[in-house]
Design a protein around this motif. Sequence first.
Motif, PDB file in Angstrom:
ATOM      1  N   VAL A  97     -25.407  -5.828  13.367  1.00 31.88           N
ATOM      2  CA  VAL A  97     -26.630  -5.091  13.035  1.00 31.88           C
ATOM      3  C   VAL A  97     -27.804  -5.627  13.856  1.00 31.88           C
ATOM      4  O   VAL A  97     -28.626  -4.859  14.370  1.00 31.88           O
ATOM      5  N   THR A 123     -19.656  -2.806  11.726  1.00 27.83           N
ATOM      6  CA  THR A 123     -20.306  -3.343  10.526  1.00 27.83           C
ATOM      7  C   THR A 123     -19.459  -3.072   9.292  1.00 27.83           C
ATOM      8  O   THR A 123     -19.223  -3.977   8.483  1.00 27.83           O
ATOM      9  N   ALA A 136     -20.977  -9.149  10.498  1.00 30.59           N
ATOM     10  CA  ALA A 136     -21.577  -7.826  10.298  1.00 30.59           C
ATOM     11  C   ALA A 136     -23.081  -7.888  10.542  1.00 30.59           C
ATOM     12  O   ALA A 136     -23.657  -6.993  11.176  1.00 30.59           O
ATOM     13  N   CYS A 182     -16.312  -5.295   9.398  1.00 33.05           N
ATOM     14  CA  CYS A 182     -16.563  -6.702   9.057  1.00 33.05           C
ATOM     15  C   CYS A 182     -16.810  -6.862   7.559  1.00 33.05           C
ATOM     16  O   CYS A 182     -16.303  -7.811   6.939  1.00 33.05           O
TER      17      CYS A 182
END
Length: 139
Positions: free
Chosen positions: A56, A20, A52, A23
């Motif tokens: 998640v 994350t 990202a 990205c």
Amino acid sequence: MKGLWTPAWIARHVLALVLTAGCLGLGWWQFSRATGGNSLSWGYMFEWPVFAGFVVFIWIREIQLFRRKSDPAGEEPAVEEPVVHDPQAPVTLGRPVRVAVRPAASAESDSELQAYNDYLAWLAEHPGARPADYRTAKK
């Protein structure tokens, strides 16, 4: 919640955080390139935060699946295997699927279907024939 802190899950948490952050960092880098005059980087600037967000989403989904699987209070009752006496009978688990069935049309009422089936049968009997040969053979 204790199961989410095993070494395997800690590695997954760290991997998700690194991906994350990576990205988002690449998105910021593309923004700096785009403001510097690289017009192609404008598209990439919006693409990296989407990646990202996907990381998640997958991370949260995996946590939910693990918690649902390990939660005995919210566990659904196990579905028993049906006893099948006929090996040709379909095995259904859970809710059956209902399919709308149209009544079959009679062969006498559909002359086009009969003509097409005659054409296919003729083609099977004459493998090297062309479609134009069928018209001359029928006359």
